[in-house]
Scaffold this active site. Structure first.
Site, PDB file in Angstrom:
ATOM      1  N   GLU A   1       4.849 -16.412  10.453  1.00 34.34           N
ATOM      2  CA  GLU A   1       5.079 -15.043   9.967  1.00 34.34           C
ATOM      3  C   GLU A   1       3.765 -14.367   9.552  1.00 34.34           C
ATOM      4  OE1 GLU A   1       6.342 -12.371   9.627  1.00 34.34           O
ATOM      5  OE2 GLU A   1       8.472 -12.356   9.228  1.00 34.34           O
ATOM      6  N   HIS A   2       3.878 -13.118   9.097  1.00 35.70           N
ATOM      7  CA  HIS A   2       2.716 -12.252   8.801  1.00 35.70           C
ATOM      8  C   HIS A   2       1.666 -12.895   7.867  1.00 35.70           C
ATOM      9  CE1 HIS A   2       3.988 -11.424   4.671  1.00 35.70           C
ATOM     10  NE2 HIS A   2       5.203 -11.609   5.163  1.00 35.70           N
ATOM     11  N   ASP A   3       0.433 -12.535   8.071  1.00 35.70           N
ATOM     12  CA  ASP A   3      -0.691 -12.869   7.181  1.00 35.70           C
ATOM     13  C   ASP A   3      -0.967 -14.366   7.032  1.00 35.70           C
ATOM     14  OD1 ASP A   3      -1.402 -10.131   6.342  1.00 35.70           O
ATOM     15  OD2 ASP A   3       0.633 -10.144   5.523  1.00 35.70           O
TER      16      ASP A   3
END
Ligand code: UDP
Length: 218
Positions: free
Chosen positions: A139-141
């Site tokens: 997922e993000h980041d």
């Protein structure tokens, strides 16, 4: 100019990634041959309809360019082979299955293998020779180091940092971190299958269970 593409490893991982490699070339409209390299072979063989040979025989093939995906689950072996390929001037080849979702601003280093139904969220940075097996997501980041391996169905949520050579087992899920305090999976750590990781894992540790705990020797 002819390019010879190869999947290094003709065991489970390699035979699963060959169809992904074919999808990669088909999308590029490239009809080049893809072979298997496996050092257990002494003669030219055929594996699932593809020529298969050892590394020395591959080196002897006369083409203008060679690209190799190292399809071996053991990350230390992947690193050793990557160094040998680099020394021999052979390019690492990244392959992505047709049904992969890639969101915004993803930095994916060379030699990755993204299997069917993998998703990578936005603003993710991933190192060399990353393997994401069937249905895994990042997922993000997230920041993922070199030679990291995800078995099938890994759920890696937002703001997680995974250091080099970590292995995440099938169906494991890792709790999201925060921008100032990412959850960290240390170098060479192993997360057992189905583990529910709720806090950072030290380098070299093996964690299992729900909530995941460090496995101690009996
Ligand atoms: N292998 C190789 N050269 C090496 C190390 C391994 O060709 O330096 C091959 C090995 O012969 C085997 C495959 O890589 O066929 C690794 O298969 P294994 O079943 O151990 O694991 P997989 O990564 O496919 O799950």
């Amino acid at each position: 100019m002819t390019t010879l593409y190869a999947i290094y490893g003709a065991s489970g991982c390699g035979r699963s990634l060959m169809p992904v490699a074919r999808q990669q070339l088909a999308r590029q409209g490239d009809a080049s041959e893809i072979i298997f390299i496996d050092d257990a072979l002494t003669d030219i063989a055929s594996v699932n309809g593809h020529r298969a040979m050892n590394y020395q025989a591959f080196l002897n093939e006369t083409v203008s360019e060679k690209c190799v995906q190292i399809a071996i689950a053991n990350s230390r072996v992947r690193e050793k082979i990557a160094q040998r390929l680099e020394a021999d001037g052979i390019q690492l080849w990244s392959i992505t299955a047709d049904h992969v979702v890639l969101m915004d601003q993803i930095e994916l280093d060379e030699g990755s293998a993204l299997s069917p139904f993998v998703s990578i969220g936005s603003n993710v940075k991933i190192g060399k020779c990353f393997h994401a097996n069937l249905y895994s997501y990042v997922e993000h980041d997230c920041v993922v180091g070199d030679f990291v391996t995800f078995a099938p169905g890994v759920k890696c949520n937002g703001n997680i940092h995974i250091h080099a050579h970590a292995y995440i087992g099938a169906g494991a899920m890792i709790k999201q971190g925060t921008p100032d305090q990412p959850l960290v999976i240390g170098t060479g750590a192993i997360v057992g299958m189905g583990a529910v990781v709720t806090k950072s894992v030290p380098a070299g540790a093996t964690v299992v269970g729900n909530p995941a705990r460090i496995m101690t020797q009996k």
